[in-house]
Design a protein around this motif. Sequence first.
Motif, PDB file in Angstrom:
ATOM      1  N   ARG A 111       0.815  -1.209   0.000  1.00  0.00           N
ATOM      2  CA  ARG A 111       0.000   0.000   0.000  1.00  0.00           C
ATOM      3  C   ARG A 111       0.855   1.269   0.000  1.00  0.00           C
ATOM      4  N   ILE A 112       1.900   1.276   0.806  1.00  0.00           N
ATOM      5  CA  ILE A 112       2.793   2.433   0.841  1.00  0.00           C
ATOM      6  C   ILE A 112       4.038   2.052   0.055  1.00  0.00           C
ATOM      7  N   LEU A 113       4.196   2.679  -1.110  1.00  0.00           N
ATOM      8  CA  LEU A 113       5.313   2.310  -1.974  1.00  0.00           C
ATOM      9  C   LEU A 113       6.481   3.258  -1.751  1.00  0.00           C
ATOM     10  N   ASP A 114       7.674   2.703  -1.569  1.00  0.00           N
ATOM     11  CA  ASP A 114       8.857   3.556  -1.526  1.00  0.00           C
ATOM     12  C   ASP A 114       9.203   3.948  -2.967  1.00  0.00           C
ATOM     13  N   SER A 115       9.958   5.030  -3.128  1.00  0.00           N
ATOM     14  CA  SER A 115      10.193   5.549  -4.486  1.00  0.00           C
ATOM     15  C   SER A 115      11.035   4.582  -5.320  1.00  0.00           C
ATOM     16  N   TYR A 116      11.893   3.757  -4.675  1.00  0.00           N
ATOM     17  CA  TYR A 116      12.700   2.814  -5.464  1.00  0.00           C
ATOM     18  C   TYR A 116      11.790   1.764  -6.110  1.00  0.00           C
ATOM     19  N   THR A 117      10.847   1.246  -5.301  1.00  0.00           N
ATOM     20  CA  THR A 117       9.941   0.221  -5.846  1.00  0.00           C
ATOM     21  C   THR A 117       9.062   0.833  -6.936  1.00  0.00           C
ATOM     22  N   LEU A 118       8.616   2.052  -6.679  1.00  0.00           N
ATOM     23  CA  LEU A 118       7.752   2.711  -7.659  1.00  0.00           C
ATOM     24  C   LEU A 118       8.505   2.912  -8.977  1.00  0.00           C
ATOM     25  N   ARG A 119       9.772   3.312  -8.869  1.00  0.00           N
ATOM     26  CA  ARG A 119      10.571   3.496 -10.101  1.00  0.00           C
ATOM     27  C   ARG A 119      10.749   2.178 -10.824  1.00  0.00           C
ATOM     28  N   LYS A 120      10.970   1.114 -10.038  1.00  0.00           N
ATOM     29  CA  LYS A 120      11.145  -0.207 -10.655  1.00  0.00           C
ATOM     30  C   LYS A 120       9.865  -0.598 -11.401  1.00  0.00           C
ATOM     31  N   LEU A 121       8.725  -0.392 -10.743  1.00  0.00           N
ATOM     32  CA  LEU A 121       7.443  -0.770 -11.362  1.00  0.00           C
ATOM     33  C   LEU A 121       7.177   0.047 -12.632  1.00  0.00           C
ATOM     34  N   THR A 122       7.473   1.350 -12.574  1.00  0.00           N
ATOM     35  CA  THR A 122       7.184   2.174 -13.757  1.00  0.00           C
ATOM     36  C   THR A 122       8.200   1.907 -14.867  1.00  0.00           C
ATOM     37  N   SER A 123       9.455   1.542 -14.488  1.00  0.00           N
ATOM     38  CA  SER A 123      10.427   1.198 -15.538  1.00  0.00           C
ATOM     39  C   SER A 123       9.974  -0.063 -16.263  1.00  0.00           C
ATOM     40  N   GLY A 142       3.660   1.829 -21.182  1.00  0.00           N
ATOM     41  CA  GLY A 142       3.966   3.061 -20.438  1.00  0.00           C
ATOM     42  C   GLY A 142       2.790   3.619 -19.660  1.00  0.00           C
ATOM     43  N   PHE A 143       1.734   2.814 -19.496  1.00  0.00           N
ATOM     44  CA  PHE A 143       0.565   3.288 -18.728  1.00  0.00           C
ATOM     45  C   PHE A 143       0.272   2.290 -17.616  1.00  0.00           C
ATOM     46  N   VAL A 144       0.044   2.810 -16.417  1.00  0.00           N
ATOM     47  CA  VAL A 144      -0.328   1.938 -15.291  1.00  0.00           C
ATOM     48  C   VAL A 144      -1.478   2.583 -14.545  1.00  0.00           C
ATOM     49  N   ARG A 145      -2.130   1.771 -13.721  1.00  0.00           N
ATOM     50  CA  ARG A 145      -3.072   2.350 -12.763  1.00  0.00           C
ATOM     51  C   ARG A 145      -3.013   1.519 -11.489  1.00  0.00           C
ATOM     52  N   PHE A 146      -3.355   2.141 -10.376  1.00  0.00           N
ATOM     53  CA  PHE A 146      -3.384   1.423  -9.105  1.00  0.00           C
ATOM     54  C   PHE A 146      -4.834   1.170  -8.720  1.00  0.00           C
ATOM     55  N   THR A 147      -5.108  -0.021  -8.242  1.00  0.00           N
ATOM     56  CA  THR A 147      -6.476  -0.352  -7.858  1.00  0.00           C
ATOM     57  C   THR A 147      -6.684  -0.035  -6.377  1.00  0.00           C
ATOM     58  N   LEU A 148      -7.948  -0.081  -5.990  1.00  0.00           N
ATOM     59  CA  LEU A 148      -8.320   0.173  -4.596  1.00  0.00           C
ATOM     60  C   LEU A 148      -7.596  -0.762  -3.631  1.00  0.00           C
ATOM     61  N   ARG A 149      -7.278  -1.962  -4.119  1.00  0.00           N
ATOM     62  CA  ARG A 149      -6.672  -2.968  -3.247  1.00  0.00           C
ATOM     63  C   ARG A 149      -5.160  -3.005  -3.397  1.00  0.00           C
ATOM     64  N   SER A 150      -4.564  -1.881  -3.734  1.00  0.00           N
ATOM     65  CA  SER A 150      -3.105  -1.771  -3.813  1.00  0.00           C
ATOM     66  C   SER A 150      -2.496  -2.752  -4.817  1.00  0.00           C
ATOM     67  N   ASN A 151      -3.145  -2.911  -5.926  1.00  0.00           N
ATOM     68  CA  ASN A 151      -2.557  -3.683  -7.007  1.00  0.00           C
ATOM     69  C   ASN A 151      -2.172  -2.715  -8.107  1.00  0.00           C
ATOM     70  N   ILE A 152      -1.112  -3.062  -8.846  1.00  0.00           N
ATOM     71  CA  ILE A 152      -0.779  -2.250 -10.014  1.00  0.00           C
ATOM     72  C   ILE A 152      -1.275  -2.987 -11.253  1.00  0.00           C
ATOM     73  N   GLU A 153      -1.812  -2.244 -12.208  1.00  0.00           N
ATOM     74  CA  GLU A 153      -2.267  -2.864 -13.456  1.00  0.00           C
ATOM     75  C   GLU A 153      -1.560  -2.195 -14.629  1.00  0.00           C
ATOM     76  N   TYR A 154      -1.035  -3.040 -15.531  1.00  0.00           N
ATOM     77  CA  TYR A 154      -0.394  -2.568 -16.767  1.00  0.00           C
ATOM     78  C   TYR A 154      -1.334  -2.878 -17.914  1.00  0.00           C
ATOM     79  N   MET A 155      -1.486  -1.945 -18.838  1.00  0.00           N
ATOM     80  CA  MET A 155      -2.344  -2.177 -19.991  1.00  0.00           C
ATOM     81  C   MET A 155      -1.486  -2.272 -21.257  1.00  0.00           C
ATOM     82  N   VAL A 156      -1.735  -3.287 -22.082  1.00  0.00           N
ATOM     83  CA  VAL A 156      -1.030  -3.390 -23.377  1.00  0.00           C
ATOM     84  C   VAL A 156      -2.038  -3.751 -24.463  1.00  0.00           C
TER      85      VAL A 156
END
Length: 360
Positions: A64-76, A84-98
Amino acid sequence: MAEQKAALRPPIESGCPDGFQYMHPAMRKNYGQWKFHEHPRPGVLRHVAHSGDEIWTVKAGTQRILDSYTLRKLTSIGDEFADGFVRFTLRSNIEYMVTDQAKVEPLIKALEDAGFVVGGTANSVAMISHTQGWLHCDIPGTDASGVVKAMMDELIDEFKNCNMPNRVHLTTSCCQINCGGQGDIAINVQHTKPPKINHDLVSNVCERPSVVARCPVAAIRPAQVNGKPSLEVDEKKCICCGACFPPCPPMQINDPIHTQLAIWVGGNHSNARSKPTFQKLVAAGIPNNPPRWPEATAIVKQILKAYKEGAKDWERINDWIDRIGWPRFFEVTGLPFTKYHIDNWRGARNSLNASTHIRF
Ligand code: SF4
Ligand code: SF4
């Protein structure tokens, strides 16, 4: 001549930004125009639009609380392996769309190689939604994020696979009264004793009328103690909710022994197949036992096992219990039925929260 009015100050828009600007272009283009969707494998959804466009969504669990290193890793990973598009769900999941199916498997591999877990779709145990008051709030009685980590470590296979009769939403809260969970299974804080008042501090720290007004059962009265203005609690009336603690920290309610956890089941917001339902208490007095909360986790696993074995396909936990009945629920889960399951509080008239009136 009428005096000219001063120009009104425009409101400062500081709420959520418009989400459309961050959406994948294929989602923007086909907004509201989706024909169907399917679930090709756990953690992946495929949506097909009337225009013929397709979009694959890959879901991974994140904290739920992401540190900036993890966030950078996820967005990279999103830049390199997705569009290059993501969204975060209510339940702290990340979703990538392709939009290209060929990108799905390499994206999953990149996520798993980086230590993330792909899953949480359809009839899986979804990520536990939770509060994180331990970091920012004034009244937490436990570290709800810690409970989530400990529990999801044990439920990882149920997150990665779709072996449940229907979707299971778990929730936790870190206090008993506010943004606490409502889910198929909710693990919530339960205070079991009235607040302990430090009379030396009350007059300096607390605004007594607000504290008196805060109590839902009118158990608090102003009092003079040792010559100082203070408060007293009628312990026969007190339901140990903890609502007086935020406006008056000298009314200490948390403690390592008496602040416990309770488990509730059958809450359901959705009305897709049956009506929304309130959750009901099934286990009380569970030790609030960091860092792994083994007792609470064992009970959640017991309930999930019985649900998995006994429910019909597409029955949510509340549907399953409605069909088999509460006596059978306690039999198949092995949970003891105790006096704490009986709503016998005299002050509740019919039952708490049974009216449409808003109470504070
Ligand atoms: S559940 Fe309670 S303690 Fe946790 S963030 Fe919400 S109000 Fe604060
Ligand atoms: S714990 Fe709740 S019920 Fe008890 S005195 Fe405080 S506000 Fe009232």
